[in-house]
Design a protein around this motif. Structure first.
Motif, mmCIF file in Angstrom:
data_model
loop_
_atom_site.group_PDB
_atom_site.id
_atom_site.type_symbol
_atom_site.label_atom_id
_atom_site.label_comp_id
_atom_site.label_asym_id
_atom_site.label_seq_id
_atom_site.Cartn_x
_atom_site.Cartn_y
_atom_site.Cartn_z
ATOM 1 N N ILE A 1 41.582 41.868 48.643
ATOM 2 C CA ILE A 1 42.063 41.305 47.387
ATOM 3 C C ILE A 1 43.346 41.998 46.950
ATOM 4 C CG2 ILE A 1 41.534 40.999 44.934
ATOM 5 C CD1 ILE A 1 38.590 40.646 45.772
ATOM 6 N N VAL A 2 44.374 41.193 46.749
ATOM 7 C CA VAL A 2 45.680 41.690 46.306
ATOM 8 C C VAL A 2 45.870 41.254 44.860
ATOM 9 C CG1 VAL A 2 48.161 41.693 46.748
ATOM 10 C CG2 VAL A 2 46.551 41.449 48.660
ATOM 11 N N LEU A 3 46.331 42.178 44.014
ATOM 12 C CA LEU A 3 46.462 41.881 42.596
ATOM 13 C C LEU A 3 47.921 41.868 42.161
ATOM 14 C CD1 LEU A 3 43.670 44.161 41.091
ATOM 15 C CD2 LEU A 3 43.498 41.772 41.796
ATOM 16 N N PRO A 4 48.257 40.980 41.235
ATOM 17 C CA PRO A 4 49.575 41.049 40.605
ATOM 18 C C PRO A 4 49.599 42.230 39.638
ATOM 19 C CG PRO A 4 48.265 39.353 39.560
ATOM 20 C CD PRO A 4 47.451 39.857 40.715
ATOM 21 N N ALA A 5 50.774 42.656 39.249
ATOM 22 C CA ALA A 5 50.903 43.827 38.379
ATOM 23 C C ALA A 5 50.201 43.625 37.045
ATOM 24 C CB ALA A 5 52.382 44.143 38.163
ATOM 25 N N ALA A 6 50.116 42.378 36.594
ATOM 26 C CA ALA A 6 49.549 42.116 35.271
ATOM 27 C C ALA A 6 48.030 42.224 35.229
ATOM 28 C CB ALA A 6 49.977 40.732 34.802
ATOM 29 N N LEU A 7 47.371 42.214 36.374
ATOM 30 C CA LEU A 7 45.913 42.240 36.417
ATOM 31 C C LEU A 7 45.407 43.536 37.031
ATOM 32 C CD1 LEU A 7 45.080 38.616 37.648
ATOM 33 C CD2 LEU A 7 45.046 39.468 35.295
ATOM 34 N N CYS A 8 44.198 43.920 36.623
ATOM 35 C CA CYS A 8 43.538 45.065 37.241
ATOM 36 C C CYS A 8 42.107 44.671 37.581
ATOM 37 C CB CYS A 8 43.561 46.280 36.317
ATOM 38 S SG CYS A 8 42.612 46.073 34.793
ATOM 39 N N ALA A 9 41.515 45.364 38.532
ATOM 40 C CA ALA A 9 40.122 45.124 38.918
ATOM 41 C C ALA A 9 39.248 46.116 38.165
ATOM 42 C CB ALA A 9 39.956 45.287 40.421
ATOM 43 N N ILE A 10 38.386 45.605 37.297
ATOM 44 C CA ILE A 10 37.515 46.505 36.551
ATOM 45 C C ILE A 10 36.248 46.838 37.340
ATOM 46 C CG2 ILE A 10 38.410 45.763 34.329
ATOM 47 C CD1 ILE A 10 35.901 44.056 34.000
ATOM 48 N N SER A 11 35.973 46.061 38.393
ATOM 49 C CA SER A 11 34.897 46.405 39.324
ATOM 50 C C SER A 11 35.129 45.662 40.634
ATOM 51 C CB SER A 11 33.521 46.057 38.752
ATOM 52 O OG SER A 11 33.353 44.673 38.621
ATOM 53 N N THR A 12 34.634 46.227 41.701
ATOM 54 C CA THR A 12 34.745 45.612 43.025
ATOM 55 C C THR A 12 33.408 45.764 43.754
ATOM 56 O OG1 THR A 12 35.547 47.655 44.053
ATOM 57 C CG2 THR A 12 37.216 46.118 43.197
ATOM 58 N N ALA A 13 33.197 44.926 44.757
ATOM 59 C CA ALA A 13 31.965 45.014 45.542
ATOM 60 C C ALA A 13 32.174 44.341 46.886
ATOM 61 C CB ALA A 13 30.802 44.360 44.812
ATOM 62 N N SER A 14 31.384 44.762 47.847
ATOM 63 C CA SER A 14 31.345 44.108 49.156
ATOM 64 C C SER A 14 30.171 43.141 49.176
ATOM 65 C CB SER A 14 31.179 45.141 50.273
ATOM 66 O OG SER A 14 32.301 45.977 50.353
ATOM 67 N N LEU A 15 30.428 41.936 49.659
ATOM 68 C CA LEU A 15 29.401 40.911 49.751
ATOM 69 C C LEU A 15 29.211 40.516 51.208
ATOM 70 C CD1 LEU A 15 30.567 38.428 46.928
ATOM 71 C CD2 LEU A 15 29.130 40.466 46.673
ATOM 72 N N VAL A 16 28.093 39.865 51.476
ATOM 73 C CA VAL A 16 27.919 39.169 52.744
ATOM 74 C C VAL A 16 27.889 37.680 52.425
ATOM 75 C CG1 VAL A 16 26.688 41.021 53.916
ATOM 76 C CG2 VAL A 16 25.389 39.331 52.616
ATOM 77 N N GLN A 17 28.503 36.909 53.287
ATOM 78 C CA GLN A 17 28.415 35.449 53.191
ATOM 79 C C GLN A 17 27.573 34.985 54.367
ATOM 80 O OE1 GLN A 17 31.586 32.388 54.291
ATOM 81 N NE2 GLN A 17 31.855 32.542 52.061
ATOM 82 N N MET A 18 26.496 34.257 54.091
ATOM 83 C CA MET A 18 25.552 33.847 55.115
ATOM 84 C C MET A 18 25.444 32.330 55.132
ATOM 85 S SD MET A 18 22.620 36.758 54.352
ATOM 86 C CE MET A 18 21.841 36.643 55.977
ATOM 87 N N ILE A 19 25.247 31.745 56.307
ATOM 88 C CA ILE A 19 25.094 30.300 56.446
ATOM 89 C C ILE A 19 23.860 29.984 57.293
ATOM 90 C CG2 ILE A 19 27.558 29.830 56.201
ATOM 91 C CD1 ILE A 19 27.730 29.446 59.202
ATOM 92 N N ALA A 20 23.340 28.796 57.091
ATOM 93 C CA ALA A 20 22.199 28.318 57.892
ATOM 94 C C ALA A 20 22.640 27.034 58.591
ATOM 95 C CB ALA A 20 20.984 28.072 57.012
ATOM 96 N N GLU A 21 22.937 27.137 59.873
ATOM 97 C CA GLU A 21 23.450 25.991 60.630
ATOM 98 C C GLU A 21 22.354 25.214 61.340
ATOM 99 O OE1 GLU A 21 27.767 27.403 62.082
ATOM 100 O OE2 GLU A 21 26.143 28.804 62.542
ATOM 101 N N GLN A 22 21.191 25.836 61.551
ATOM 102 C CA GLN A 22 20.072 25.169 62.206
ATOM 103 C C GLN A 22 19.027 24.791 61.160
ATOM 104 O OE1 GLN A 22 20.315 24.441 65.431
ATOM 105 N NE2 GLN A 22 22.320 25.472 65.394
ATOM 106 N N PRO A 23 18.223 23.763 61.421
ATOM 107 C CA PRO A 23 17.198 23.359 60.452
ATOM 108 C C PRO A 23 16.311 24.527 60.038
ATOM 109 C CG PRO A 23 17.377 21.742 62.205
ATOM 110 C CD PRO A 23 18.232 22.901 62.621
ATOM 111 N N VAL A 24 16.016 24.601 58.752
ATOM 112 C CA VAL A 24 15.124 25.638 58.247
ATOM 113 C C VAL A 24 13.771 25.020 57.940
ATOM 114 C CG1 VAL A 24 17.033 26.984 57.289
ATOM 115 C CG2 VAL A 24 15.878 25.298 55.845
ATOM 116 N N GLN A 25 12.790 25.865 57.721
ATOM 117 C CA GLN A 25 11.429 25.398 57.479
ATOM 118 C C GLN A 25 11.385 24.471 56.269
ATOM 119 O OE1 GLN A 25 8.739 28.580 56.547
ATOM 120 N NE2 GLN A 25 7.099 27.214 55.917
ATOM 121 N N ALA A 26 10.749 23.323 56.440
ATOM 122 C CA ALA A 26 10.548 22.396 55.323
ATOM 123 C C ALA A 26 9.394 22.894 54.465
ATOM 124 C CB ALA A 26 10.263 20.996 55.848
#
Length: 226
Positions: free
Chosen positions: A69-94
């Motif tokens: 994440i790149v910020l312009p001078a006018a903004l600051c990050a008051i908190s940051t975190a690492s996330l995982v993004q997960m996907i389900a491409e195969q059928p899941v249990q009905a």
């Protein structure tokens, strides 16, 4: 070529959620009453300056993207975190459970209270405008919910998955995650979701029902620098 989910906020606001967007081709945000998310398509100087102008003073906005994440001078990050993004491409249990019911605007206040208690992520009274939410009530009390949030071509985000602390361990989070994911798949779309990288229990749950890691993501909460 970048994946459509590398900048999920931008991709949603530029396509399926364009009706909820404020801004232009440089920077966009959701209407803040719906969800406090904003994004740019790229991190050039012009786009970042447009992002700063889009966020009013004293207002906070979330940015989520695979890139640093790149910020312009006018903004600051008051908190940051690492996330995982997960996907389900195969059928899941009905799954099928007569306790699962569609939540409506009449449930919004109770949904907001549950989200405030369990903190699954940003949630507002108008979240239902983005997609369907489903829940389980016990003795008339909402104890668990899950629903849909951001939407891109071919993808829909599973969001707001939470259970009241008094009812954790009963499998309601798993049940509702599967239910919502199946509904998304029935439409021919791929469900995806985000979780804090430190939330090992949630990641393990999502892996157990068929989600896999697609990408690490960066999140920052932005506001104007004083």
């Amino acid at each position: 070529m970048k994946h459509v989910l590398d900048r999920p906020i931008w991709s949603a606001l530029a396509t399926r959620h364009q009706a909820f967007a404020q801004g232009d081709n440089l920077a966009r945000r959701y209407m803040p009453s719906i969800v406090p998310f904003s994004a740019t398509a790229v991190d050039d100087k012009e786009s970042l300056e447009a992002l700063a102008k889009l966020i009013p003073p004293r207002e906070r906005s979330f940015v989520v993207q695979a890139d640093a994440i790149v910020l312009p001078a006018a903004l600051c990050a008051i908190s940051t975190a690492s996330l995982v993004q997960m996907i389900a491409e195969q059928p899941v249990q009905a799954v099928s459970d007569e306790r699962i019911q569609r939540l409506t605007q009449d449930d919004a206040a109770e949904m907001l209270a549950l989200a405030a208690l369990t903190r699954p992520g940003p949630f507002t009274l108008e979240a239902l405008r983005l997609g369907a939410f489903w829940g389980v009530k016990i003795e008339g009390r909402l104890v668990a919910m899950a629903g849909e949030r951001m939407k891109q071509p071919g993808y829909t985000e599973v969001s707001g998955v939470c259970s009241h602390p008094d009812f954790r361990g009963g499998g309601l989070g798993r049940l509702l995650s599967l239910f919502v994911a199946n509904r998304i798949m029935t439409r021919g779309e791929i469900p995806y979701l985000h979780a804090y990288a430190s939330n090992v229990a949630a990641i393990g749950l999502y892996e157990s029902i068929g989600f896999r890691l697609r990408s690490m993501m960066n999140m920052a909460v932005l506001q104007h620098a004083e």
